[in-house]
Scaffold this motif. Structure first.
Motif, PDB file in Angstrom:
ATOM      1  N   VAL A  76       0.842  -1.205   0.000  1.00  0.00           N
ATOM      2  CA  VAL A  76       0.000   0.000   0.000  1.00  0.00           C
ATOM      3  C   VAL A  76       0.874   1.252   0.000  1.00  0.00           C
ATOM      4  N   VAL A  77       1.907   1.256   0.823  1.00  0.00           N
ATOM      5  CA  VAL A  77       2.808   2.412   0.870  1.00  0.00           C
ATOM      6  C   VAL A  77       3.576   2.551  -0.440  1.00  0.00           C
ATOM      7  N   GLY A  78       4.107   1.427  -0.930  1.00  0.00           N
ATOM      8  CA  GLY A  78       4.947   1.463  -2.125  1.00  0.00           C
ATOM      9  C   GLY A  78       4.208   1.842  -3.391  1.00  0.00           C
ATOM     10  N   LEU A  79       2.932   1.522  -3.484  1.00  0.00           N
ATOM     11  CA  LEU A  79       2.150   1.858  -4.679  1.00  0.00           C
ATOM     12  C   LEU A  79       1.316   3.133  -4.499  1.00  0.00           C
ATOM     13  N   GLY A  80       0.897   3.411  -3.270  1.00  0.00           N
ATOM     14  CA  GLY A  80       0.031   4.564  -3.027  1.00  0.00           C
ATOM     15  C   GLY A  80       0.779   5.873  -2.897  1.00  0.00           C
TER      16      GLY A  80
END
Length: 429
Positions: free
Chosen positions: A322-326
């Protein structure tokens, strides 16, 4: 409508913000495409560009729907096998890539037969972020050996970035920054992160020195563009990028508080890439400062929702995905807005879900689909816990009812021997 919404799983708030941004994009794209219409066929009719954008958005939501139904843990292994494919595609782009409409002045590839052009670096960034999240989640309970991590993590990362760097420095810098942030969140040792950042600076310096040694090489042709953009940003020397910035600032100043109104932009006819790289300036010109703040607020609220989704995820891989894509999606939006108001040099980063362009929208939708898949899994876990609680409650009620019946039975039935015949009580019953 309710039946349709019922098919959408996962975080409904994320779905809502994405839908709002996509719906809002139609008016700016319809208005800002006029210069492309004049250049393309000389009529100024932008209806075709609106229909094209509608197709891109519709197909993008189809991608989100399909991807969000795939269990997100599947992407953990897929990322490892997709990296070699990414390297091949990036190498092809470096050899045979082309410039499409001057957008980003970077290399694109055209898919055979269908005639669709796409920028491989956007696809590479998705695979790379999931790959890094996979490595960090796999090593969460083991002490990290630096030399081993270079082979398993940093060698693939640097190889991918080196294939992107010659054509697109801003994307390379954004990906590298996000990966460093991701490793920090994933508790990769800080001393190793410092070494990697230093190594990245050394590699970039070496690349620039090589461009000085071989100024006529096409491999290093973009370095002169980077230098001119930085020089133009730091001085008052006019150039093509400075012309774009000046037109963007005129558009922003013309919008004032409430804007000129939908479709009434003047600078869209003079501003290159007004429907993609500089669409935020057109938004402010037509919808004013209020419209610009609303768009920015939607991105910030989406960022907040990504933080909530990451916090709720029960697996480290889910949190990091979630962090890496968002986060890169939101940072890209902030960079686009900062360029429009001359807080940063021209980078060529589009405004996610709003700027025109098919593959950029579709890659954003793939990332959103994976994020929603993570939230869907947590939603399923919560629902399963609720169902289990309901089953336990129903079972407890059944047990309580049986106990109550036993108590009534004990009160009305006795086999106490009060008669001469010991079986009399049973027979009477």
């Amino acid at each position: 409508m309710k039946q349709l919404i019922g098919y959408l799983k996962g975080d409904k708030v994320i779905w809502s913000f994405v839908a709002l941004l996509a719906l809002f994009s139609f008016m700016p794209v319809f208005s800002a495409s006029s210069n492309l219409a004049y250049l393309g066929h000389g009529t100024g009719n932008t209806l075709g560009y609106l229909v094209k954008h509608l197709g891109h958005i519709f197909f993008g939501f189809g991608i989100i729907f399909m991807v969000h139904n795939v269990p997100y843990l599947y992407f953990r292994s897929i990322s490892k096998w997709f990296l070699p494919i990414v390297w091949v595609v990036l190498a092809l782009a470096m050899i045979k890539g082309q410039v499409v409409g001057g957008a980003n002045a970077s290399r694109w590839l055209q898919i055979p037969l269908v005639g669709i052009s796409f920028q491989p670096s956007t696809f590479a960034s998705l695979v790379l972020f999931v790959f890094v999240a996979r490595y960090l989640s796999k090593k969460r309970e083991e002490p990290i050996d630096f030399l081993e991590s270079i082979k398993e993590l940093w060698a693939p990362v640097f190889l991918t970035l080196l294939l992107i760097l010659p054509s697109n420095f801003s994307t390379t810098a954004l990906i590298f920054t996000m990966i460093v942030m991701l490793t920090f969140i994933g508790k990769y040792p800080m001393k190793y992160i410092a070494i990697i950042v230093g190594a990245g600076i050394v590699v970039l310096t070496f690349f620039i020195l090589m461009s000085k040694a071989f100024p006529d090489s096409t491999m290093f042709s973009r370095v002169r563009t980077w230098e001119s953009r930085i020089e133009s940003f730091s001085t008052d020397k006019p150039d093509e990028d400075d012309y774009q910035i000046e037109k963007a600032k005129i558009a922003i100043a013309s919008g004032m508080i409430y804007g000129l109104g939908p479709g009434k932009s003047v600078q869209k006819n003079f501003l290159p890439q007004s429907s993609s790289d500089f669409i935020y300036a057109i938004i402010i010109e037509e919808y004013g400062l209020i419209g610009g703040l609303v768009v920015m607020s939607l991105y910030l609220l989406l960022l907040f929702r990504f933080v909530v989704a990451s916090h709720k995820a029960t697996t480290l891989f889910g949190k990091l995905v979630v962090v890496g894509l968002g986060f890169p999606m939101i940072f890209q939006a902030m960079i686009n807005m900062a360029v429009a108001v001359e807080l940063l040099p021209v980078t060529g980063q589009t405004l996610p879900l709003i700027s025109s362009g098919g593959t950029s929208i579709w890659m954003t939708c793939i990332a959103l689909g994976i994020i929603i898949s993570v939230t869907k899994k947590e939603e399923e876990i919560v629902q399963e816990l609720k169902n289990a609680a309901k089953r336990d409650e129903a079972l407890q009620k059944l047990i309580d009812r049986e106990l109550e019946e036993d108590e009534v039975l004990d009160g009305t039935y006795s086999i106490e021997d009060k008669a001469r015949n010991p079986m009399q009580a049973v027979m009477n019953k």
